[in-house]
Design an enzyme around this catalytic site. Structure first.
Site, PDB file in Angstrom:
ATOM      1  N   LYS A  76       4.174  38.754  48.250  1.00 45.87           N
ATOM      2  CA  LYS A  76       3.151  39.051  47.258  1.00 45.87           C
ATOM      3  C   LYS A  76       1.819  38.407  47.640  1.00 45.87           C
ATOM      4  O   LYS A  76       0.747  38.944  47.353  1.00 45.87           O
ATOM      5  CB  LYS A  76       3.607  38.571  45.889  1.00 45.87           C
ATOM      6  CG  LYS A  76       4.725  39.407  45.263  1.00 45.87           C
ATOM      7  CD  LYS A  76       5.037  38.931  43.866  1.00 45.87           C
ATOM      8  CE  LYS A  76       6.025  39.846  43.157  1.00 45.87           C
ATOM      9  NZ  LYS A  76       7.345  39.866  43.801  1.00 45.87           N
TER      10      LYS A  76
ATOM     11  N   GLU B 217      -0.871  33.104  39.195  1.00 48.46           N
ATOM     12  CA  GLU B 217      -2.015  33.915  38.803  1.00 48.46           C
ATOM     13  C   GLU B 217      -2.260  33.758  37.311  1.00 48.46           C
ATOM     14  O   GLU B 217      -1.377  33.340  36.554  1.00 48.46           O
ATOM     15  CB  GLU B 217      -1.794  35.380  39.165  1.00 48.46           C
ATOM     16  CG  GLU B 217      -0.596  36.028  38.509  1.00 48.46           C
ATOM     17  CD  GLU B 217      -0.300  37.416  39.060  1.00 48.46           C
ATOM     18  OE1 GLU B 217      -0.642  37.675  40.228  1.00 48.46           O
ATOM     19  OE2 GLU B 217       0.282  38.227  38.329  1.00 48.46           O
TER      20      GLU B 217
ATOM     21  N   HIS C  60      10.835  39.378  31.779  1.00 49.88           N
ATOM     22  CA  HIS C  60      10.027  40.007  32.831  1.00 49.88           C
ATOM     23  C   HIS C  60      10.737  41.195  33.472  1.00 49.88           C
ATOM     24  O   HIS C  60      10.373  41.624  34.563  1.00 49.88           O
ATOM     25  CB  HIS C  60       9.649  39.000  33.925  1.00 49.88           C
ATOM     26  CG  HIS C  60       8.898  37.818  33.401  1.00 49.88           C
ATOM     27  ND1 HIS C  60       7.621  37.915  32.892  1.00 49.88           N
ATOM     28  CD2 HIS C  60       9.257  36.508  33.281  1.00 49.88           C
ATOM     29  CE1 HIS C  60       7.222  36.710  32.497  1.00 49.88           C
ATOM     30  NE2 HIS C  60       8.189  35.854  32.718  1.00 49.88           N
TER      31      HIS C  60
ATOM     32  N   ARG D 227       9.915  50.833  47.878  1.00 53.17           N
ATOM     33  CA  ARG D 227      11.231  51.439  47.673  1.00 53.17           C
ATOM     34  C   ARG D 227      11.140  52.388  46.489  1.00 53.17           C
ATOM     35  O   ARG D 227      10.108  52.480  45.828  1.00 53.17           O
ATOM     36  CB  ARG D 227      12.273  50.366  47.376  1.00 53.17           C
ATOM     37  CG  ARG D 227      11.858  49.452  46.219  1.00 53.17           C
ATOM     38  CD  ARG D 227      12.942  48.501  45.800  1.00 53.17           C
ATOM     39  NE  ARG D 227      12.459  47.434  44.953  1.00 53.17           N
ATOM     40  CZ  ARG D 227      12.207  47.526  43.660  1.00 53.17           C
ATOM     41  NH1 ARG D 227      12.369  48.679  43.049  1.00 53.17           N
ATOM     42  NH2 ARG D 227      11.797  46.486  42.961  1.00 53.17           N
TER      43      ARG D 227
END
Length: 667
Positions: free
Chosen positions: A116, A200, A235, A292
């Site tokens: 990421k 973040e 999440h 994917r």
């Protein structure tokens, strides 16, 4: 086109790929672990190869075993599904080295998006807007915390190599940061073998909107519009829909262009998803790109009338994309509801058990069930607890939502706790119907979703009582079948000079309910007065197999009941009432009972011990961490007290309800 492919996955996605392969005349090879020896995906495949023990690290994550299976069976290509090795660049490279086509993007694209942190750097250079954060190589906890402090809380910790909510933590204050970072790194290492983290800024009311992109090896690329995946718990997505409600066409086009820009920046090929956070003002920020097929791809298929697995196979076989951007259209609206073996009333903890009863809605062009299980299958501790995906289509959002509500009432699972009632309650709330969506939807509206009342419980109790008394009568008749004159063939609680009264006690989510039943009359005309507390009802009914017909005040209803030992599930309207039959107290005590002990909330594995035996701790102190079905759960001290002893060490498997800690509370 290929003549044989191997699916390096299990469950519903393996079955999904096999259906398209069969449609195209392609033979399929399944791989399976010890736990999946008798699973549906094995039965569906033309061939199946055993690849190891139940833990995924000894089977589905063993790329060498999977490649050996492909070579042995002559499979020309490998479809990785999602999860496991689907975004593993080393495995994709090994496939290429072995001369086997990897049905996915090029190795370079997987590597670019596999981290990421690196992905954000690439997207920043490509001009794709980013959420403020730190995604650097220096993984010093102090430095990561320094960036979090500078951004201001709340922040979001994310595993750089991860997905699906694993290795992810919201942090609301500086005091929580160190513990959250340790837990996220531990979970990331367990799930991905990599504990690199990024942090973040956490947007408090964003929508999670993702764009489905597709590229081929000839420079062509399209986006197949968007999906709204805002409704999440832990999440992880539970409800997805396409298109995103209220999406401005200009924003849709801008997001689609940004997604294609991201794909072209890494020379992408195949199916991919670019995930964005969409703010209320129409601004959007890149989160990550999944290299994917996504779990929620069926909603895109329903509104575009395209088979994305077929597109994958054709692109992997070096064909051009079937359609251009201007040929793609949005038709109608689609929802996907993920059905899990989990307990929404207990922080969505995963559960295990046997699917002793399974009834799905009737499938059609409007209703689709994606599953990898059958009645009698087991949901084990080793894999994700998703049972199925229920997908519906309607001409608009309202009609699709009504269809989803009806289909959820027709989906019945016995033998374990599921989120079916939770899903129905969620989509029936006014905020959901009004599409007031953001990633904190469940937390914000939990009082509506989880609403319970004594009146609701009392609505279901008379049906439970009627089932129990009719079941008792049926058992008595069966036992006395060899002697029709035996008094034991009667179960009508006859008493000399007394009323015919039955009494049952059941446990409903920890609440013991005593049900008193007075039988009136005999034969088909028998009526039962059922009392709970000061409330009474009069019912008539019959029990045929596991189908209960009940008549209350002239209102005839047909219900379904299933049993697993003392556990009973009664399907009433849009609800499944789970209760335990309590046996009469014989006065015997459980010699193994441990007062003051802390027990395992689910089957799982002990990950780590966080306290010392003999230590005194304060209320809320973490004592140990368990992991089940890829999710961590921390056992904390319920009050101030002393940790006398731990009964398990890290790495040991634990059954749900087993005593974990001998704990003495302070007096």
């Amino acid at each position: 086109m290929f003549h044989k492919i191997l699916i390096a996955n299990r469950g519903e996605i393996a079955c999904r790929v096999m259906r398209t392969a069969r449609k195209l005349g392609i033979r399929t090879v399944a791989v399976y672990s010890d736990a999946d020896r008798h699973s549906l995906h094995v039965a569906m495949a033309d061939e199946a190869i055993h690849i190891g023990a139940a833990p995924s690290r000894e089977s589905y994550l063993c790329g060498d075993k999977i490649l050996a299976a492909a070579k042995k069976t002559g499979a020309q290509a490998i479809h990785p599904g999602y999860g496991f090795l689907s975004e593993n660049a080393a495995f994709a490279r090994a496939c290429a080295d072995a001369g086997v086509v990897f049905i996915g993007p090029p190795v370079g694209a997987i590597e670019a998006m596999g981290s990421k942190s690196a992905a954000k750097t690439i997207m920043e250079k490509a001009g794709v807007p980013l959420v403020p954060g730190y995604h650097g190589e220096d993984q010093s906890p102090a430095l990561i915390k320094q960036h979090a402090d500078a951004m201001g809380y709340p922040v979001l910790l994310k595993a750089a190599a991860g997905g699906g909510g694993k290795g992810m933590r919201q942090v609301w204050s500086a005091e929580e940061f160190t513990g959250a970072l340790d837990a996220a790194k531990r979970e990331a290492m367990n799930a991905f073998g990599d504990d690199t983290m990024l942090v973040e800024k956490y947007l408090t009311q964003p929508r999670h909107v993702e764009i489905q992109v597709f590229c081929d090896n000839h420079g062509n690329g399209v986006y197949l519009f968007e999906r709204d995946c805002s409704v999440q718990r832990r999440h992880q997505k539970v409800i997805e829909e396409a298109p995103a409600p209220g999406m401005d066409p200009a924003v849709r086009e801008a997001m689609g262009d940004a997604a294609l820009k991201a794909a072209h920046a890494i020379h992408y090929s195949g199916a991919g998803t670019v995930e964005f956070l969409l703010d209320a003002d129409g601004s959007f920020y890149f989160m990550e790109m999944n290299t994917r097929l996504q779990v929620e791809h069926p909603v895109t298929e329903m509104i575009t009338h395209q088979d994305l697995v077929e597109w994958q196979l054709r692109v992997a076989a070096d064909e051009s994309l079937p359609l251009t951007q201007d040929q793609l259209r949005i038709d109608g609206h689609s929802f996907e509801a993920r059905i899990y073996a989990e307990d929404p009333d207990n922080d969505f903890l995963p559960v295990t058990g046997m699917l002793n009863y399974l009834q799905t809605p009737e499938q059609s062009q409007y209703v689709r069930v994606e599953t990898g299980v059958r009645q009698g299958d087991e949901v084990s501790v080793y894999y994700d607890p998703m049972i199925a995906k229920l997908v519906v289509w309607g001409r608009d959002r309202d009609s699709a939502l009504r269809r989803l509500q009806l289909a959820l009432t027709e989906y019945r699972i016995g033998g374990m706790t599921t989120n079916l009632a939770f899903l129905y309650n969620l989509i029936s709330t006014e905020p959901f119907r009004a599409a007031q969506l953001d990633t904190g939807f469940i937390e914000k509206h939990q009082s509506l979703i989880f609403q319970k009342s004594d009146a609701q419980l009392e609505h279901y109790l008379p049906f439970a009582a009627l089932y129990l008394v009719l079941r008792q009568a049926r058992e008595a008749r069966a036992l006395a079948a060899h002697d029709t004159n035996s008094p034991w063939s009667l179960a009508d609680s006859w008493r000399l000079d007394g009323s015919r009264q039955h009494s049952f006690e059941i446990d409903v989510h920890g609440e013991v309910c005593r049900l008193v039943i007075n039988q009136q009359g005999e034969g088909p005309a028998t009526r039962y007065q059922i009392c709970y507390g000061n409330t009474c009802w009069v019912l008539q009914g019959t029990l045929d197999g596991n189908h209960l017909t009940a008549v209350v005040d002239g209102h005839r209803q047909r219900l379904t009941a299933t049993e697993d030992g003392l556990q009973v599930t009664l399907f009433v309207e849009n609800h499944a009432l789970n209760f335990t039959r309590l046996l009469p107290d014989t006065g015997e005590q459980d010699s193994n009972a441990h007062a003051g002990g802390l027990t395992a909330p689910m089957n799982g594995t002990v990950v780590t011990l966080l306290a010392e035996a003999g230590s005194h701790v304060k209320a809320g102190t973490p004592l140990l961490v368990m992991e089940a079905m890829k999710m961590e759960h921390t056992i904390k001290a319920p009050t101030n007290g002393t940790v006398n002893n731990f009964y398990y060490v890290a790495g040991e498997l634990v059954d749900g309800g087993a005593l974990l800690v001998d704990f003495s509370a302070d007096e």
